[in-house]
Scaffold this motif. Structure first.
Motif, PDB file in Angstrom:
ATOM      1  N   GLU A  35       0.130   6.060  57.377  1.00 49.40           N
ATOM      2  CA  GLU A  35       0.713   5.808  58.686  1.00 49.40           C
ATOM      3  C   GLU A  35       1.665   4.620  58.707  1.00 49.40           C
ATOM      4  O   GLU A  35       2.391   4.430  59.694  1.00 49.40           O
ATOM      5  CB  GLU A  35      -0.394   5.585  59.720  1.00 49.40           C
ATOM      6  CG  GLU A  35      -1.292   6.794  59.928  1.00 49.40           C
ATOM      7  CD  GLU A  35      -2.348   6.562  60.995  1.00 49.40           C
ATOM      8  OE1 GLU A  35      -2.153   5.647  61.824  1.00 49.40           O
ATOM      9  OE2 GLU A  35      -3.359   7.278  60.994  1.00 49.40           O
ATOM     10  N   TYR A  36       1.699   3.817  57.627  1.00 52.36           N
ATOM     11  CA  TYR A  36       2.480   2.579  57.662  1.00 52.36           C
ATOM     12  C   TYR A  36       3.546   2.485  56.577  1.00 52.36           C
ATOM     13  O   TYR A  36       4.497   1.723  56.732  1.00 52.36           O
ATOM     14  CB  TYR A  36       1.542   1.373  57.559  1.00 52.36           C
ATOM     15  CG  TYR A  36       0.693   1.197  58.792  1.00 52.36           C
ATOM     16  CD1 TYR A  36       1.143   0.445  59.880  1.00 52.36           C
ATOM     17  CD2 TYR A  36      -0.556   1.805  58.896  1.00 52.36           C
ATOM     18  CE1 TYR A  36       0.373   0.300  61.017  1.00 52.36           C
ATOM     19  CE2 TYR A  36      -1.341   1.666  60.030  1.00 52.36           C
ATOM     20  CZ  TYR A  36      -0.871   0.905  61.093  1.00 52.36           C
ATOM     21  OH  TYR A  36      -1.640   0.774  62.231  1.00 52.36           O
ATOM     22  N   ILE A  37       3.399   3.224  55.480  1.00 46.03           N
ATOM     23  CA  ILE A  37       4.429   3.157  54.438  1.00 46.03           C
ATOM     24  C   ILE A  37       5.733   3.739  54.969  1.00 46.03           C
ATOM     25  O   ILE A  37       6.801   3.152  54.827  1.00 46.03           O
ATOM     26  CB  ILE A  37       3.973   3.912  53.170  1.00 46.03           C
ATOM     27  CG1 ILE A  37       2.745   3.233  52.584  1.00 46.03           C
ATOM     28  CG2 ILE A  37       5.105   3.970  52.153  1.00 46.03           C
ATOM     29  CD1 ILE A  37       2.183   3.943  51.372  1.00 46.03           C
ATOM     30  N   LEU A  41       8.158   9.496  58.665  1.00 48.15           N
ATOM     31  CA  LEU A  41       7.872  10.618  57.773  1.00 48.15           C
ATOM     32  C   LEU A  41       6.482  11.177  58.040  1.00 48.15           C
ATOM     33  O   LEU A  41       6.283  12.401  58.099  1.00 48.15           O
ATOM     34  CB  LEU A  41       7.981  10.160  56.316  1.00 48.15           C
ATOM     35  CG  LEU A  41       7.566  11.153  55.235  1.00 48.15           C
ATOM     36  CD1 LEU A  41       8.418  12.410  55.300  1.00 48.15           C
ATOM     37  CD2 LEU A  41       7.661  10.518  53.863  1.00 48.15           C
ATOM     38  N   TYR A  42       5.526  10.298  58.236  1.00 49.39           N
ATOM     39  CA  TYR A  42       4.151  10.715  58.522  1.00 49.39           C
ATOM     40  C   TYR A  42       4.065  11.506  59.829  1.00 49.39           C
ATOM     41  O   TYR A  42       3.469  12.590  59.873  1.00 49.39           O
ATOM     42  CB  TYR A  42       3.243   9.486  58.592  1.00 49.39           C
ATOM     43  CG  TYR A  42       1.949   9.711  59.338  1.00 49.39           C
ATOM     44  CD1 TYR A  42       0.947  10.530  58.808  1.00 49.39           C
ATOM     45  CD2 TYR A  42       1.740   9.121  60.584  1.00 49.39           C
ATOM     46  CE1 TYR A  42      -0.239  10.748  59.509  1.00 49.39           C
ATOM     47  CE2 TYR A  42       0.567   9.328  61.276  1.00 49.39           C
ATOM     48  CZ  TYR A  42      -0.425  10.150  60.743  1.00 49.39           C
ATOM     49  OH  TYR A  42      -1.584  10.380  61.447  1.00 49.39           O
ATOM     50  N   LEU A  43       4.651  10.989  60.887  1.00 49.53           N
ATOM     51  CA  LEU A  43       4.549  11.638  62.194  1.00 49.53           C
ATOM     52  C   LEU A  43       5.241  12.997  62.209  1.00 49.53           C
ATOM     53  O   LEU A  43       4.689  13.987  62.709  1.00 49.53           O
ATOM     54  CB  LEU A  43       5.147  10.734  63.267  1.00 49.53           C
ATOM     55  CG  LEU A  43       4.376   9.450  63.586  1.00 49.53           C
ATOM     56  CD1 LEU A  43       5.179   8.567  64.546  1.00 49.53           C
ATOM     57  CD2 LEU A  43       3.010   9.772  64.182  1.00 49.53           C
ATOM     58  N   LEU A  59       3.956  16.859  50.521  1.00 53.78           N
ATOM     59  CA  LEU A  59       3.505  16.139  49.334  1.00 53.78           C
ATOM     60  C   LEU A  59       3.086  14.718  49.702  1.00 53.78           C
ATOM     61  O   LEU A  59       2.072  14.208  49.215  1.00 53.78           O
ATOM     62  CB  LEU A  59       4.615  16.112  48.284  1.00 53.78           C
ATOM     63  CG  LEU A  59       4.308  15.401  46.958  1.00 53.78           C
ATOM     64  CD1 LEU A  59       3.137  16.066  46.248  1.00 53.78           C
ATOM     65  CD2 LEU A  59       5.543  15.400  46.058  1.00 53.78           C
ATOM     66  N   TYR A  60       3.855  14.083  50.573  1.00 51.30           N
ATOM     67  CA  TYR A  60       3.543  12.737  51.060  1.00 51.30           C
ATOM     68  C   TYR A  60       2.186  12.724  51.750  1.00 51.30           C
ATOM     69  O   TYR A  60       1.343  11.860  51.496  1.00 51.30           O
ATOM     70  CB  TYR A  60       4.641  12.285  52.021  1.00 51.30           C
ATOM     71  CG  TYR A  60       4.425  10.922  52.644  1.00 51.30           C
ATOM     72  CD1 TYR A  60       4.818   9.767  51.988  1.00 51.30           C
ATOM     73  CD2 TYR A  60       3.835  10.788  53.905  1.00 51.30           C
ATOM     74  CE1 TYR A  60       4.631   8.510  52.567  1.00 51.30           C
ATOM     75  CE2 TYR A  60       3.647   9.543  54.486  1.00 51.30           C
ATOM     76  CZ  TYR A  60       4.044   8.415  53.813  1.00 51.30           C
ATOM     77  OH  TYR A  60       3.854   7.180  54.377  1.00 51.30           O
ATOM     78  N   LEU A  61       1.950  13.703  52.614  1.00 53.46           N
ATOM     79  CA  LEU A  61       0.688  13.771  53.347  1.00 53.46           C
ATOM     80  C   LEU A  61      -0.499  13.993  52.412  1.00 53.46           C
ATOM     81  O   LEU A  61      -1.537  13.335  52.546  1.00 53.46           O
ATOM     82  CB  LEU A  61       0.741  14.898  54.385  1.00 53.46           C
ATOM     83  CG  LEU A  61       1.743  14.744  55.537  1.00 53.46           C
ATOM     84  CD1 LEU A  61       1.673  15.967  56.450  1.00 53.46           C
ATOM     85  CD2 LEU A  61       1.488  13.476  56.327  1.00 53.46           C
TER      86      LEU A  61
END
Length: 212
Positions: A35-37, A41-43, A59-61
């Motif tokens: 949630e912070y990097i 992108l996360y949202l 892939l990030y998730l």
């Protein structure tokens, strides 16, 4: 340290300009890395209705799922930038001639002397308050951003501008629901994302630099 004031380096010995940065200190201990990097992108990648990042987002998730920051992790969230004097932040690549003036200064410009340099300042002011400029340096022209003294960036002001954009999107019957959702998520990311991490948080982030 949540406030830093410094004097930019000057090849011709100027010392009058002071830049001040203000931050909010955020304790990340036990909070999800994901949630912070890269908050935006996360949202966006977590929203099934959007597919802005495709396979990379998924892939990030999956790579960071369940990973948390260790105790002692902190970050700073940028709140504002201010200056003691008017200044221009110049870009690196120069222009050789006046050829680009009509494109850059479609609404006209004014000429001033700033710090010993001839500067050409656009008459157009952008929502984030900087003004396009060209500076004559060694018979070449470098593009940059002209900022008045005082606060020239504010996170709250940026969020306010983006909320106004959201309001306009919602009032337009032709706006796609996905565009409204993406704007809402962008505002959420501005409210949460970090500007810089301390060494404890950074070392943990570095463990996952290679997503594959």
């Amino acid at each position: 340290m949540t406030e830093k004031t410094y004097i930019p380096s000057s090849k011709i010995g100027h010392t009058g300009l002071q830049l001040t940065e203000k931050y909010e200190l955020v304790d990340l201990s036990g909070k999800p890395l994901i949630e912070y990097i890269d908050t935006h992108l996360y949202l966006v990648s977590s929203e099934p209705k959007l597919n802005n990042y495709g396979d990379f987002g998924q892939l990030y998730l999956s790579k960071l799922k369940g990973k948390t920051f260790p105790s002692g992790s902190k970050c700073l969230r940028g709140l504002s930038l201010s200056s003691s004097k008017d200044f221009i932040m110049m870009y690196q690549n120069p222009y050789d001639t006046f050829d680009s003036f009509p494109d850059i200064f479609s609404d006209g410009y004014k000429t001033i002397n700033l710090g010993g340099y001839n500067a050409f300042i656009s008459n157009s002011i952008y929502p984030n308050e900087y003004v396009s400029a060209l500076v004559q340096v060694d018979n070449k022209y470098r593009m940059g951003e002209y900022n008045k003294s005082g606060t020239y960036y504010s996170l709250n002001k940026e969020i306010e501008i983006e909320r106004q954009i959201l309001k306009e999107l919602k009032s337009d019957n032709l706006t796609d629901a996905e565009d409204i959702l993406e704007q809402e998520l962008y505002i959420q990311s501005l409210q949460k994302e970090c500007t810089v991490f301390n060494s404890t948080a950074s070392q943990e982030i570095d463990k996952y630099r290679k997503l594959k």
